[in-house]
Motif scaffolding. Structure first.
Motif, mmCIF file in Angstrom:
data_model
loop_
_atom_site.group_PDB
_atom_site.id
_atom_site.type_symbol
_atom_site.label_atom_id
_atom_site.label_comp_id
_atom_site.label_asym_id
_atom_site.label_seq_id
_atom_site.Cartn_x
_atom_site.Cartn_y
_atom_site.Cartn_z
ATOM 1 N N LYS A 125 31.208 31.290 9.434
ATOM 2 C CA LYS A 125 31.994 32.367 9.233
ATOM 3 C C LYS A 125 30.513 33.844 9.435
ATOM 4 O O LYS A 125 29.555 33.965 8.615
ATOM 5 N N GLY A 126 31.459 35.025 9.886
ATOM 6 C CA GLY A 126 30.176 35.992 9.828
ATOM 7 C C GLY A 126 30.073 36.548 7.972
ATOM 8 O O GLY A 126 31.232 36.105 7.504
ATOM 9 N N GLY A 127 29.029 37.152 7.502
ATOM 10 C CA GLY A 127 29.075 38.317 6.550
ATOM 11 C C GLY A 127 29.192 36.852 5.311
ATOM 12 O O GLY A 127 29.086 37.509 4.095
ATOM 13 N N SER A 128 28.676 36.223 5.473
ATOM 14 C CA SER A 128 28.909 34.643 4.264
ATOM 15 C C SER A 128 26.947 34.921 3.675
ATOM 16 O O SER A 128 27.438 34.095 2.610
ATOM 17 N N ALA A 129 26.628 35.871 3.811
ATOM 18 C CA ALA A 129 25.240 36.068 3.106
ATOM 19 C C ALA A 129 24.303 35.147 3.820
ATOM 20 O O ALA A 129 23.631 34.980 2.735
ATOM 21 N N LYS A 130 24.233 34.810 4.674
ATOM 22 C CA LYS A 130 23.036 33.854 5.085
ATOM 23 C C LYS A 130 22.036 34.293 5.171
ATOM 24 O O LYS A 130 20.365 34.301 4.570
ATOM 25 N N SER A 131 22.070 35.548 5.624
ATOM 26 C CA SER A 131 20.116 36.283 5.322
ATOM 27 C C SER A 131 20.363 36.823 4.393
ATOM 28 O O SER A 131 19.158 36.627 4.110
ATOM 29 N N THR A 132 21.156 37.044 3.706
ATOM 30 C CA THR A 132 20.134 37.489 2.335
ATOM 31 C C THR A 132 20.021 36.154 1.534
ATOM 32 O O THR A 132 19.306 36.465 0.325
ATOM 33 N N ALA A 133 20.896 35.539 1.357
ATOM 34 C CA ALA A 133 21.096 34.007 0.677
ATOM 35 C C ALA A 133 19.039 33.549 1.384
ATOM 36 O O ALA A 133 18.187 33.042 0.576
ATOM 37 N N PRO A 155 20.178 36.009 17.207
ATOM 38 C CA PRO A 155 19.514 37.270 18.234
ATOM 39 C C PRO A 155 19.537 38.630 17.795
ATOM 40 O O PRO A 155 19.183 39.420 17.588
ATOM 41 N N GLN A 156 21.035 38.342 16.165
ATOM 42 C CA GLN A 156 21.163 40.203 14.992
ATOM 43 C C GLN A 156 19.401 40.395 14.743
ATOM 44 O O GLN A 156 19.753 41.646 14.638
ATOM 45 N N GLY A 157 18.660 39.683 13.954
ATOM 46 C CA GLY A 157 17.397 39.331 13.700
ATOM 47 C C GLY A 157 17.438 40.195 12.150
ATOM 48 O O GLY A 157 16.530 41.085 11.983
ATOM 49 N N PRO A 249 22.291 32.842 13.500
ATOM 50 C CA PRO A 249 23.631 33.673 13.719
ATOM 51 C C PRO A 249 25.305 32.598 13.510
ATOM 52 O O PRO A 249 25.692 31.719 13.040
ATOM 53 N N PRO A 250 26.055 33.919 13.215
ATOM 54 C CA PRO A 250 27.027 33.595 13.403
ATOM 55 C C PRO A 250 28.184 32.335 13.342
ATOM 56 O O PRO A 250 29.652 33.570 14.630
ATOM 57 N N ALA A 251 27.460 32.038 14.533
ATOM 58 C CA ALA A 251 28.432 30.783 15.489
ATOM 59 C C ALA A 251 27.589 29.489 15.436
ATOM 60 O O ALA A 251 26.302 29.336 14.584
ATOM 61 N N THR A 311 28.057 32.269 -2.521
ATOM 62 C CA THR A 311 27.626 33.427 -2.175
ATOM 63 C C THR A 311 28.411 34.874 -2.730
ATOM 64 O O THR A 311 29.482 34.506 -2.445
ATOM 65 N N ARG A 312 28.154 35.897 -2.658
ATOM 66 C CA ARG A 312 28.918 37.174 -3.129
ATOM 67 C C ARG A 312 29.472 36.849 -4.689
ATOM 68 O O ARG A 312 31.334 36.834 -4.536
ATOM 69 N N ASP A 313 29.066 35.954 -5.802
ATOM 70 C CA ASP A 313 30.165 35.469 -6.379
ATOM 71 C C ASP A 313 30.670 36.562 -8.034
ATOM 72 O O ASP A 313 29.207 37.068 -8.320
ATOM 73 N N ALA A 340 24.853 32.896 -6.584
ATOM 74 C CA ALA A 340 24.367 34.428 -5.949
ATOM 75 C C ALA A 340 25.298 35.482 -6.246
ATOM 76 O O ALA A 340 26.956 35.395 -5.818
ATOM 77 N N VAL A 341 25.343 35.654 -7.147
ATOM 78 C CA VAL A 341 25.769 37.117 -8.018
ATOM 79 C C VAL A 341 26.354 38.074 -6.790
ATOM 80 O O VAL A 341 25.415 38.093 -6.744
ATOM 81 N N ARG A 342 27.358 38.648 -6.684
ATOM 82 C CA ARG A 342 27.920 39.542 -6.527
ATOM 83 C C ARG A 342 27.227 40.992 -6.896
ATOM 84 O O ARG A 342 27.211 40.804 -7.949
ATOM 85 N N SER A 343 25.848 41.403 -6.289
ATOM 86 C CA SER A 343 25.591 42.223 -7.021
ATOM 87 C C SER A 343 25.414 44.010 -6.107
ATOM 88 O O SER A 343 25.042 43.947 -5.139
ATOM 89 N N THR A 344 25.697 45.290 -6.825
ATOM 90 C CA THR A 344 25.567 46.539 -6.224
ATOM 91 C C THR A 344 23.720 46.942 -6.225
ATOM 92 O O THR A 344 23.201 47.078 -5.478
ATOM 93 N N ALA A 349 19.453 46.877 -2.331
ATOM 94 C CA ALA A 349 17.952 47.015 -1.825
ATOM 95 C C ALA A 349 18.482 46.185 -0.962
ATOM 96 O O ALA A 349 17.025 46.520 0.254
ATOM 97 N N SER A 350 19.176 45.544 -0.032
ATOM 98 C CA SER A 350 19.902 45.661 1.234
ATOM 99 C C SER A 350 19.977 46.806 2.339
ATOM 100 O O SER A 350 18.876 46.782 3.130
ATOM 101 N N MET A 351 19.968 47.839 1.357
ATOM 102 C CA MET A 351 20.211 48.579 2.075
ATOM 103 C C MET A 351 18.786 49.369 3.369
ATOM 104 O O MET A 351 18.833 50.089 3.916
#
Ligand SMILES: Nc1ncnc2c1ncn2[C@@H]1O[C@H](COP(=O)(O)OP(=O)(O)OP(=O)(O)O)[C@@H](O)[C@H]1O
Ligand SMILES: [Mg+2]
Length: 393
Positions: A125-133, A155-157, A249-251, A311-313, A340-344, A349-351
């Motif tokens: 699933k894309g965007g499941s917060a893999k890279s952030t976690a 490959p998205q790096g 990757p999300p695949a 994630t993004r709880d 991992a709570v959803r947090s601004t 920070a990820s921006m």
């Protein structure tokens, strides 16, 4: 110069090429602002209070260490307040360990006979917060004194960007692709770079890594099995690390599978929504089928843990909490206790391609920072606990 306005090009190829070029300029401009003036990421300093907490000692103990000379003074002392660099923390940790009667109190990594822990974060699933976690786990563990290798299998790096290498800017060095490729691969050691974060090294990725998928299909049935390639590469550097954390990757392609084979444990990050639940079900079903194919070749896969990470709880959102409860009812301790709570604070920070460990509390609303930091610390601590358990402690 940013180009805006309508794109008028002759063919669809030219339109997409123009889109890619505009996006690239925008990204470069953003990154140059973030990393100005020398375009290199640096780790912030840590206050005495935070440093004491990270080392697991009291502030008073730290001050005493400085006054009796057992711990060196940090380079930065401003208005009588001490600020420590990541490197100074790392050094103090090792001095404290050397003087400690309890083995592993300050340096908790591998001991004689402990096997390297390889933890893969995966979910198609894309965007499941893999890279952030992944980056938060890497930073948590490195700050806790583990020697960590981050492996970017996407490959998205994204993980590579979090580690300070900007594929959009200057970075064009060797990547994990060069260690995995079939034609004249490089030793993994030649691909790994150290990061500005003490204790954390990186095997970076770039778009070319996607070639591994095609080349694997072409090379099927020849030589060693494709899924052994990462595991074999990691064997060559295993003495240098306590923990390897792999972002995927999300695949569920060959890249994810070579990671899965190398992994001693798996974490499946999952956002608690109905769509993600459905997608995760399909993902686990497919994973099971692929594991069956690998095991049919006669290898036995034995993961120390295979667990879900929420994630993004958002604890205030009732429907999502029902999904969290359902997951816990279905899988008990196979769901990491902390979420991992959803947090601004994390999103902000990820921006800047940073984890919550890299921003300072003063830069944000304190309560927002604290909540996010506590949550990431709790997840990190749960995973560290599982690592220690895998080592029999
Ligand atoms: N705890 C959080 N709080 C707020 N936002 C978050 C949190 N975790 C992740 N995000 C945001 O969610 C988005 C997706 O996260 P991320 O890139 O880590 O997912 P991913 O699973 O790696 O995506 P992909 O499948 O594309 O690799 C990002 O914009 C990220 O900033
Ligand atoms: Mg990702």
């Amino acid at each position: 110069m940013l180009q805006t306005g309508p794109i008028s090009a002759a063919s669809q190829t030219d339109v997409t090429q123009e889109m890619a070029a505009r996006l690239k300029t925008a990204l470069t401009t953003h990154l140059e602002q973030v990393y100005a003036p020398d375009q290199r990421k640096k780790l912030r300093l840590f206050s005495a209070t935070e440093s004491a907490e990270l080392l697991g000692v009291s502030g008073q103990f730290l001050r005493k260490g400085h006054s009796d000379g057992t711990l060196p003074e940090p380079e930065v002392i401003s208005n009588g307040r001490r600020f420590y660099s990541g490197a100074e923390l790392w050094k103090m940790r090792h001095l404290l360990e050397a003087g400690s009667r309890t083995v592993g109190k300050y340096v908790p990594g591998r001991r004689e006979g402990d096997k390297l822990q390889v933890i893969q974060l995966m979910n198609f699933k894309g965007g499941s917060a893999k890279s952030t976690a992944t980056i938060h786990l890497c930073h948590y563990l490195a700050l806790a004194g583990y020697r960590v290798l981050a492996v970017d299998l996407d490959p998205q790096g994204s993980l590579t960007g979090f580690c300070g290498l900007q594929t959009e800017l200057e970075f064009d060095g060797a990547t994990i692709y060069d260690a995995l490729r079939y034609d004249d691969p490089l030793p993994l050691r030649d691909v790994i770079v150290d990061t500005y974060f003490p204790g954390l090294d990186l095997a970076p990725a770039r778009l070319i890594l996607s070639e591994f998928e095609t080349e694997t299909a072409v090379n099927a049935g020849r030589g060693e099995a494709f899924f052994e390639r990462l595991s074999r590469a990691l064997d060559s550097v295993e003495d240098d690390y306590d923990v390897v954390i792999i972002d995927s990757p999300p695949a569920l392609g060959f890249l994810t599978l070579t990671g899965l084979f190398a992994a001693t444990s798996v974490l499946v990050p999952m956002t608690p929504s109905m769509l993600d639940l459905a997608s995760t079900q399909q993902f686990v079903e497919m994973t099971s089928a692929y594991l069956g194919v690998i095991e049919n070749t006669g290898v036995r896969l034995d993961h120390d843990f295979f667990s879900f990470l929420i994630t993004r709880d958002d604890p205030s959102d009732i429907p999502s909490q029902q999904i969290v409860s359902l997951m816990r009812a279905l899988f008990q301790d196979r769901v990491i206790p902390s979420t991992a709570v959803r947090s601004t604070a994390v999103a902000d920070a990820s921006m800047l391609k940073m984890s919550i460990y890299e921003v300072t509390r003063a830069e944000m609303t304190r309560s927002t920072y604290d909540r996010a930091r506590h949550s990431m610390d709790a997840v990190g601590s749960d995973v560290a606990h599982l690592i220690q358990k895998a080592w029999g402690r």
